[in-house]
Write a protein that holds these residues in place. Structure first.
Motif, PDB file in Angstrom:
ATOM      1  N   LEU A  58      23.138   4.348 -24.713  1.00  0.00           N
ATOM      2  CA  LEU A  58      24.470   3.764 -24.803  1.00  0.00           C
ATOM      3  C   LEU A  58      24.479   2.398 -25.472  1.00  0.00           C
ATOM      4  N   GLN A  59      23.476   1.575 -25.141  1.00  0.00           N
ATOM      5  CA  GLN A  59      23.524   0.196 -25.597  1.00  0.00           C
ATOM      6  C   GLN A  59      22.122  -0.404 -25.615  1.00  0.00           C
ATOM      7  N   ILE A  60      21.907  -1.334 -26.548  1.00  0.00           N
ATOM      8  CA  ILE A  60      20.657  -2.095 -26.631  1.00  0.00           C
ATOM      9  C   ILE A  60      21.008  -3.575 -26.625  1.00  0.00           C
ATOM     10  N   PHE A  61      20.316  -4.324 -25.794  1.00  0.00           N
ATOM     11  CA  PHE A  61      20.445  -5.779 -25.808  1.00  0.00           C
ATOM     12  C   PHE A  61      19.153  -6.361 -26.370  1.00  0.00           C
ATOM     13  N   ASN A  62      19.288  -7.078 -27.492  1.00  0.00           N
ATOM     14  CA  ASN A  62      18.170  -7.776 -28.129  1.00  0.00           C
ATOM     15  C   ASN A  62      18.357  -9.266 -27.895  1.00  0.00           C
ATOM     16  N   GLY A  63      17.374 -10.040 -28.254  1.00  0.00           N
ATOM     17  CA  GLY A  63      17.537 -11.486 -28.191  1.00  0.00           C
ATOM     18  C   GLY A  63      16.479 -12.199 -27.377  1.00  0.00           C
ATOM     19  N   PHE A 117      20.465   0.738 -22.111  1.00  0.00           N
ATOM     20  CA  PHE A 117      21.242   1.545 -21.173  1.00  0.00           C
ATOM     21  C   PHE A 117      21.232   2.989 -21.658  1.00  0.00           C
ATOM     22  N   TRP A 118      20.939   3.910 -20.728  1.00  0.00           N
ATOM     23  CA  TRP A 118      20.815   5.332 -21.047  1.00  0.00           C
ATOM     24  C   TRP A 118      21.789   6.135 -20.195  1.00  0.00           C
ATOM     25  N   ASP A 119      22.549   7.025 -20.814  1.00  0.00           N
ATOM     26  CA  ASP A 119      23.386   7.985 -20.085  1.00  0.00           C
ATOM     27  C   ASP A 119      22.533   9.230 -19.889  1.00  0.00           C
ATOM     28  N   PHE A 120      22.007   9.412 -18.665  1.00  0.00           N
ATOM     29  CA  PHE A 120      21.064  10.522 -18.475  1.00  0.00           C
ATOM     30  C   PHE A 120      21.752  11.859 -18.279  1.00  0.00           C
ATOM     31  N   ASN A 153      12.527   8.011 -24.907  1.00  0.00           N
ATOM     32  CA  ASN A 153      11.321   7.434 -25.491  1.00  0.00           C
ATOM     33  C   ASN A 153      11.622   6.510 -26.670  1.00  0.00           C
ATOM     34  N   ARG A 154      12.680   5.738 -26.597  1.00  0.00           N
ATOM     35  CA  ARG A 154      13.065   4.861 -27.703  1.00  0.00           C
ATOM     36  C   ARG A 154      12.497   3.443 -27.576  1.00  0.00           C
ATOM     37  N   HIS A 155      11.905   3.098 -26.440  1.00  0.00           N
ATOM     38  CA  HIS A 155      11.250   1.790 -26.334  1.00  0.00           C
ATOM     39  C   HIS A 155       9.989   1.812 -27.190  1.00  0.00           C
ATOM     40  N   SER A 156       9.667   0.685 -27.803  1.00  0.00           N
ATOM     41  CA  SER A 156       8.475   0.620 -28.642  1.00  0.00           C
ATOM     42  C   SER A 156       7.284   0.000 -27.913  1.00  0.00           C
ATOM     43  N   SER A 157       7.466  -0.322 -26.639  1.00  0.00           N
ATOM     44  CA  SER A 157       6.364  -0.853 -25.847  1.00  0.00           C
ATOM     45  C   SER A 157       6.577  -0.470 -24.379  1.00  0.00           C
TER      46      SER A 157
END
Length: 157
Positions: free
Chosen positions: A148-153, A139-142, A104-108
């Motif tokens: 694992l990783q966030i891509f912004n931009g 990216f999530w290690d379930f 639940n780390r997405h903000s939208s």
């Protein structure tokens, strides 16, 4: 005479047309997965032995519209992941009919989820990729319950 099988087919066609159900075929399971996009937010599994489906499984948990689902097998286990307007990514163990992970780390809204065959084949990791209206790809290690990783931009969803 109007038979029961004909009425089932009419009801399914009505759902597809009116409720904007998206269909996808899973060759590995020989099952039809239906992404039921409505306020009920339920994932249905139908098995086709003939022309008519039989309901074999239901997965619930999201509180808003489900936009995306994916299916994969890892180490002989079957999994479904889903992304929803409730800003979550969820993973279910198909064999045990249980939710095994919630991210639940997405903000939208989460609009797309996919299992990563690259991570599994090259690194033996069970990874899901999700994209969101919050302009991120994650990216999530379930298996180990971690991001694992966030891509912004991106400047738009």
């Amino acid at each position: 005479m109007f038979c029961f099988k004909q009425s089932e087919e009419i009801i399914i066609q009505h759902w597809i047309r009116i409720l904007k159900i998206k269909l996808g075929w899973i060759n590995d399971l020989n099952k039809l997965v239906v992404n039921y996009v409505s306020s009920f937010v339920i994932l249905f599994f139908f098995k086709y032995k003939s022309k008519y489906p039989n309901l074999i499984n239901t997965f619930t948990g999201h509180t808003e519209i489900v936009w995306s689902i994916d299916y994969s097998t890892f180490d002989d286990c079957q999994f479904i992941c889903s992304g929803s307007d409730d800003k979550t990514v969820r993973v279910w163990d198909v064999d045990n009919n249980k939710k095994i992970q919630l991210f639940n780390r997405h903000s939208s809204y989460v609009y797309c989820v996919k299992f990563s065959s690259y991570h599994h084949h090259n690194h033996r990791q069970n990874v899901i990729c999700s994209s969101s209206w919050d302009e991120t790809i994650r990216f999530w290690d379930f298996k180990h319950n971690k991001q694992l990783q966030i891509f912004n931009g991106h400047t738009y969803s």
